[in-house]
Design a protein around this motif. Structure first.
Motif, short mmCIF file in Angstrom:
data_model
loop_
_atom_site.label_atom_id
_atom_site.label_comp_id
_atom_site.label_asym_id
_atom_site.label_seq_id
_atom_site.Cartn_x
_atom_site.Cartn_y
_atom_site.Cartn_z
N ASP A 227 10.72 79.63 21.85
CA ASP A 227 10.83 79.22 23.25
C ASP A 227 12.26 79.42 23.75
N GLN A 252 1.47 81.95 16.35
CA GLN A 252 0.64 81.22 17.31
C GLN A 252 1.19 81.23 18.72
N GLU A 253 2.48 81.53 18.89
CA GLU A 253 3.09 81.50 20.22
C GLU A 253 3.09 82.86 20.92
N LYS A 255 0.83 84.76 22.38
CA LYS A 255 0.13 84.82 23.66
C LYS A 255 0.93 84.11 24.74
N LYS A 256 1.48 82.94 24.42
CA LYS A 256 2.28 82.19 25.40
C LYS A 256 3.56 82.94 25.74
N GLN A 259 2.71 85.62 28.15
CA GLN A 259 2.42 85.01 29.45
C GLN A 259 3.71 84.61 30.16
N PHE A 260 4.66 84.07 29.41
CA PHE A 260 5.97 83.70 29.98
C PHE A 260 6.65 84.93 30.57
N GLU A 263 4.89 85.89 33.85
CA GLU A 263 5.17 84.94 34.94
C GLU A 263 6.59 85.08 35.47
#
Length: 385
Positions: A227, A252-253, A255-256, A259-260, A263
């Motif tokens: 992150d 696991q992160e 996909k996020k 997406q970040f 966006e």
């Protein structure tokens, strides 16, 4: 000396650090004329294999007589338990080994990894289980207290019951003694040895370097803090328009993370998945690591071996074993994103400094050569006699 290295996973030298280091150690020990084998203990179908010239046994953990027979038949003098923080596996070895066989347990992570990062670890765990409402100050204190007591008991048992205890850095000793103060009495059998690394035979001056920042590792938050990785790139994306960011790894992160990027309109970032990183190290100039904790940080040495300069948070003791501040990389106080961004920009805008750190890092890798690593392991073996 006849040596058996134990691990719980199936052997894959291209997988995690413990498997890679186990494979390297067996080859190093064999080079120095020690008969060495690997034993994988777990929910396996029992069998014996030849893996690239190495004898490899798979042992079903529910049939402990198999381990006893292997240690006796191979006339093993020393067992190196690569899952050294496992009380269960330590007890199994003690039960199975011949009386004269010595045990060396290894710890593959920094001892204070949970203590230093318990707030984030607990938050992620509770959120995943959808019980975030329980994440209170009192709950965290209770969990941390339980964890300290548990580690004190387990580490004390493991170190006292084995003949030597090897961590990935001498700098981890104060952390170990903080968790289990009585172990100060056993300091003479506690050692710090980093992972071995053989530098590739290349000339970094001839590598096709481009304006690329590289990340290599699992894509998770609890340990790797990806992150923060993206927050840093968001800033650099706007301020360094001629640079690209390459991300290698799965998790696991992922996909996020994608997406970040969508966006926030972050282009010039490419996710390559889990691939052999060497050709990417060859092209990248700067390496980013944002981990909250590590055992050692093999990727830092890998990056330096290709002239790729690491920038990382000084979040675990062994980081400064590898990166010498402002000589072969940059250590950032955890977790100061502004400073991380500024120091990266300084390297981007100063090719002379970047080149010097690249050359220094390439030379630094020699400190972790197979020869240097074996010298330290030889000290451990001598202590067993």
């Amino acid at each position: 000396m006849n040596i058996a290295l134990l691990l719980e996973q199936k052997l894959d030298p291209n997988a995690g650090g413990v498997q890679r280091s186990t494979f390297k150690l067996v080859n190093i020990f064999q080079t120095y004329h020690h008969h060495s084998i690997i034993i994988s203990v777990g929910k396996h179908t029992s069998r014996k294999e030849n893996f690239e010239g190495i004898t490899l046994y798979y042992v079903n953990i529910d049939q402990d007589i198999q381990l006893k027979n292997i240690l006796e038949n191979e006339e093993i003098d020393c067992v190196i338990n690569q899952t050294g923080y496992s009380v269960g596996l330590t007890k199994l070895i003690l039960k199975s080994k011949p009386s004269k066989t010595k045990i060396i347990n290894t710890l593959r992570i920094n001892p204070l990894n949970f203590y230093d990062n318990h707030q984030n670890i607990i938050q992620e765990l509770f959120n995943r289980k959808k019980i975030g409402f329980l994440n209170t100050l009192l709950t965290r204190k209770l969990i941390l207290s339980y964890h300290i007591i548990k580690q004190n008991i387990e580490l004390s048992y493991i170190v006292k019951k084995t003949d030597a205890f090897v961590m990935l850095s001498e700098r981890f000793k104060p952390e170990l003694f903080f968790l289990a103060p009585p172990l100060r009495k056993n300091e003479n059998k506690i050692f710090g040895i980093g992972n071995p690394f053989q530098r590739p035979e290349i000339d970094i001056k001839n590598l096709p370097k481009e304006n690329i920042v590289l990340y290599v590792g699992r894509l998770n938050i609890q340990q790797k803090r990806v992150d923060l990785l993206l927050q840093i790139w968001k800033r650099l994306h706007a301020e360094a328009p001629d640079w690209n960011f390459w991300v290698l790894g799965e998790g696991q992160e992922k996909k996020k993370m994608k997406q970040f990027c969508e966006e926030n309109n972050l282009d010039r970032i490419t996710f390559f998945g889990k691939v052999n990183p060497n050709e990417y190290y060859e092209k990248a100039k700067i390496f980013h690591m944002t981990s909250a904790f590590e055992g050692f940080g093999n990727v830092l040495i890998e990056a330096q071996s290709y002239g790729c300069v690491p920038v990382l948070f000084d979040s675990y003791a062994a980081a400064s074993d590898i990166v010498i501040q402002n000589k072969n990389g940059v250590l950032i106080p955890p977790f100061r994103i502004d400073e991380y961004v500024n120091q990266t920009k300084r390297l981007m805008n100063n090719p002379t400094e970047l080149k010097k750190k690249s050359e220094n890092g390439f030379e630094n890798v020699l400190r972790f050569s197979y020869e240097k690593a074996y010298e330290k392991w030889e000290d451990v073996f001598k202590s067993l006699k």
